[in-house]
Design an enzyme around this catalytic site. Structure first.
Site, PDB file in Angstrom:
ATOM      1  N   LYS A 182       0.841  -1.201   0.000  1.00 17.11           N
ATOM      2  CA  LYS A 182       0.000   0.000   0.000  1.00 17.11           C
ATOM      3  C   LYS A 182       0.876   1.252   0.000  1.00 17.11           C
ATOM      4  CE  LYS A 182      -4.091   1.944   2.139  1.00 17.11           C
ATOM      5  NZ  LYS A 182      -4.789   2.167   3.391  1.00 17.11           N
ATOM      6  N   ASN A 186       0.949   4.114  -2.872  1.00 18.28           N
ATOM      7  CA  ASN A 186       0.779   5.514  -2.479  1.00 18.28           C
ATOM      8  C   ASN A 186       1.947   6.365  -3.004  1.00 18.28           C
ATOM      9  OD1 ASN A 186       1.158   7.900  -0.691  1.00 18.28           O
ATOM     10  ND2 ASN A 186      -0.725   7.141   0.224  1.00 18.28           N
ATOM     11  N   GLU A 262       0.655  12.824   5.559  1.00 16.54           N
ATOM     12  CA  GLU A 262       1.399  11.760   6.251  1.00 16.54           C
ATOM     13  C   GLU A 262       2.669  11.405   5.470  1.00 16.54           C
ATOM     14  OE1 GLU A 262      -1.757   9.268   8.835  1.00 16.54           O
ATOM     15  OE2 GLU A 262      -2.178   9.126   6.698  1.00 16.54           O
TER      16      GLU A 262
HETATM   17  P1  NAP Z   1      -8.946  12.031  11.087  1.00 15.56           P
HETATM   18  O1  NAP Z   1     -10.312  12.069  10.492  1.00 15.56           O
HETATM   19  O2  NAP Z   1      -8.068  13.242  10.974  1.00 15.56           O
HETATM   20  O3  NAP Z   1      -9.113  11.644  12.627  1.00 15.56           O
HETATM   21  C1  NAP Z   1      -8.035  11.588  13.497  1.00 15.56           C
HETATM   22  C2  NAP Z   1      -8.571  11.858  14.889  1.00 15.56           C
HETATM   23  O4  NAP Z   1      -7.528  11.633  15.830  1.00 15.56           O
HETATM   24  C3  NAP Z   1      -9.062  13.296  15.096  1.00 15.56           C
HETATM   25  O5  NAP Z   1     -10.379  13.255  15.579  1.00 15.56           O
HETATM   26  C4  NAP Z   1      -8.108  13.851  16.147  1.00 15.56           C
HETATM   27  O6  NAP Z   1      -8.697  14.711  17.087  1.00 15.56           O
HETATM   28  C5  NAP Z   1      -7.719  12.574  16.863  1.00 15.56           C
HETATM   29  N1  NAP Z   1      -6.509  12.722  17.677  1.00 15.56           N
HETATM   30  C6  NAP Z   1      -5.253  13.043  17.312  1.00 15.56           C
HETATM   31  N2  NAP Z   1      -4.431  13.052  18.364  1.00 15.56           N
HETATM   32  C7  NAP Z   1      -5.190  12.724  19.434  1.00 15.56           C
HETATM   33  C8  NAP Z   1      -4.933  12.556  20.817  1.00 15.56           C
HETATM   34  N3  NAP Z   1      -3.708  12.743  21.329  1.00 15.56           N
HETATM   35  N4  NAP Z   1      -5.952  12.223  21.645  1.00 15.56           N
HETATM   36  C9  NAP Z   1      -7.210  12.039  21.161  1.00 15.56           C
HETATM   37  N5  NAP Z   1      -7.521  12.171  19.849  1.00 15.56           N
HETATM   38  C10 NAP Z   1      -6.520  12.510  19.008  1.00 15.56           C
HETATM   39  O7  NAP Z   1      -8.091  10.822  10.499  1.00 15.56           O
HETATM   40  P2  NAP Z   1      -8.611   9.521   9.713  1.00 15.56           P
HETATM   41  O8  NAP Z   1      -8.971   9.907   8.318  1.00 15.56           O
HETATM   42  O9  NAP Z   1      -9.588   8.787  10.543  1.00 15.56           O
HETATM   43  O10 NAP Z   1      -7.250   8.715   9.612  1.00 15.56           O
HETATM   44  C11 NAP Z   1      -6.703   7.920  10.674  1.00 15.56           C
HETATM   45  C12 NAP Z   1      -5.661   7.003  10.043  1.00 15.56           C
HETATM   46  O11 NAP Z   1      -6.351   6.073   9.205  1.00 15.56           O
HETATM   47  C13 NAP Z   1      -4.670   7.745   9.134  1.00 15.56           C
HETATM   48  O12 NAP Z   1      -3.398   7.190   9.234  1.00 15.56           O
HETATM   49  C14 NAP Z   1      -5.240   7.527   7.740  1.00 15.56           C
HETATM   50  O13 NAP Z   1      -4.264   7.585   6.717  1.00 15.56           O
HETATM   51  C15 NAP Z   1      -5.813   6.116   7.872  1.00 15.56           C
HETATM   52  N6  NAP Z   1      -6.888   5.816   6.912  1.00 15.56           N
HETATM   53  C16 NAP Z   1      -7.955   6.661   6.775  1.00 15.56           C
HETATM   54  C17 NAP Z   1      -8.967   6.336   5.872  1.00 15.56           C
HETATM   55  C18 NAP Z   1     -10.179   7.232   5.683  1.00 15.56           C
HETATM   56  O14 NAP Z   1     -11.006   6.940   4.815  1.00 15.56           O
HETATM   57  N7  NAP Z   1     -10.352   8.282   6.440  1.00 15.56           N
HETATM   58  C19 NAP Z   1      -8.884   5.143   5.129  1.00 15.56           C
HETATM   59  C20 NAP Z   1      -7.790   4.299   5.300  1.00 15.56           C
HETATM   60  C21 NAP Z   1      -6.788   4.647   6.207  1.00 15.56           C
HETATM   61  P3  NAP Z   1      -9.237  16.194  16.781  1.00 15.56           P
HETATM   62  O15 NAP Z   1     -10.605  15.968  16.199  1.00 15.56           O
HETATM   63  O16 NAP Z   1      -9.270  16.811  18.124  1.00 15.56           O
HETATM   64  O17 NAP Z   1      -8.268  16.810  15.821  1.00 15.56           O
END
Ligand code: NAP
Length: 303
Positions: A182, A186, A262
């Site tokens: 992956k 990417n 990232e």
């Molecule tokens: P996201 O929507 O930005 O959510 C990340 C969350 O983590 C935010 O709510 C943030 O809080 C929280 N956070 C960060 N530091 C924290 C801490 N110390 N304590 C508590 N909460 C904390 O990210 P995401 O899209 O879900 O992605 C997460 C991972 O999954 C990434 O590595 C991404 O590449 C991977 N991923 C995502 C998808 C997708 O479709 N979204 C698909 C496959 C893989 P705040 O709200 O306060 O900022």
């Protein structure tokens, strides 16, 4: 046994809602007291599925809560993972299990080093979700999640919880190969979509660049002991470009919306691995340099 979920963002919310509505106990862990208050004002998490929003008043707390944590789903971005786990380390039980949802590579090892007593299970997901608003997430694309542990191939007992919650998954005996594959896809696609400012399909106008990058990425995967991840990489990159021609890559969307990428766990990790092995990959390195310059010019971190 509670599922503790750190990060009520896109993937964290998607997991939390599905686990909670199948009757499993779920505790969200939010960043701080002000985020917790904002969450309570929102009344819970809203998940939008097929255009229909539904509110789920799932329990939430901050990292300072005293209750021990046996099972933790880490659903923050790769660059937040190590610091987030460091804050929770004192709460982890001796037999704690962590599920790491982060994209790319590098953050998982950093997390594991913070909590040597815990079992770290790595995940790679093709599910798609995005935040429409604070604590409001759209389930954009059904997909599959692979989970695995390179240090212990036995599946954990809680896979049944995922089954029961409709989280489509497989236990992988070679999760590192999946994560490397992956990462390579990417690296071949996302940075170029940023630099050429195009949809994935726009890359079909740059076939030579893609071919050269795939050759170097293949060399890197072989050198890193991941020959399966290198097999037919170029063909798959071309297939993905075609199949997702109308989409903007996640990195393109991040840059356009002024969000941190990232990069350090994707192209940055690939270049660092090449350097560690004394492998010269000039095109990959040049791509990294161009991307770093581009991000810095847009006021975004390149780490
Ligand atoms: P996201 O929507 O930005 O959510 C990340 C969350 O983590 C935010 O709510 C943030 O809080 C929280 N956070 C960060 N530091 C924290 C801490 N110390 N304590 C508590 N909460 C904390 O990210 P995401 O899209 O879900 O992605 C997460 C991972 O999954 C990434 O590595 C991404 O590449 C991977 N991923 C995502 C998808 C997708 O479709 N979204 C698909 C496959 C893989 P705040 O709200 O306060 O900022």
């Amino acid at each position: 046994m509670s599922w503790h979920i750190l990060g009520a963002g896109s993937l964290g919310s998607l997991w939390a809602v599905r686990l909670a509505r199948s009757g499993l106990p779920v505790q969200l862990i939010l960043r701080d007291q002000s985020r917790l208050e904002a969450y309570h004002r929102a009344g819970g998490l809203t998940l939008v599925e097929q255009g229909r929003p539904q509110l789920h008043p799932i329990a939430a707390q901050t990292a300072d809560h005293p209750a021990p944590i046996q099972r933790l789903l880490l659903a923050c971005k790769a660059y937040d993972a190590e610091a987030a786990v460091a804050r929770l380390a004192p709460r982890l039980t001796a037999d704690a299990e962590l599920i790491l949802l982060q994209n790319g590579l590098g953050s998982q090892a950093a997390v594991a080093a913070q909590v040597p007593q815990a079992r770290c299970i790595l995940a790679s997901s093709t599910e798609g979700a995005f935040r429409e608003d604070d604590f409001r997430v759209v389930f954009a694309g059904h997909g599959h999640t692979w989970l695995g542990d390179p240090l212990d191939l036995s599946p954990p007992s809680w896979l049944d919880d995922l089954e029961r919650s409709g989280i489509v998954h497989d236990w992988s005996l070679d999760i590192l190969s999946r994560l490397w594959r992956k990462l390579a896809l990417n690296c071949a696609i996302n940075p170029l979509t940023v630099l050429h400012d195009c949809r994935n399909g726009g890359l079909s106008e740059h076939p030579a660049e893609i071919t050269t990058l795939c050759a170097e990425l293949g060399e890197l995967l072989e050198t890193c002991g991941q020959p399966a991840a290198a097999a037919d990489l170029h063909d798959e990159v071309l297939r993905v470009i075609q199949a997702t021609a109308a989409n903007y890559s996640s990195m393109h969307q991040d840059v356009r919306q002024g969000r941190r990428t990232e990069i350090a766990y994707l192209l940055g990790h690939a270049c660092a691995a090449a350097q560690r092995h004394g492998l010269a990959l000039p095109h990959l390195r040049a791509l990294h340099t161009r991307l770093v310059k581009h991000l810095n010019a847009h006021g975004l971190p390149s780490q």
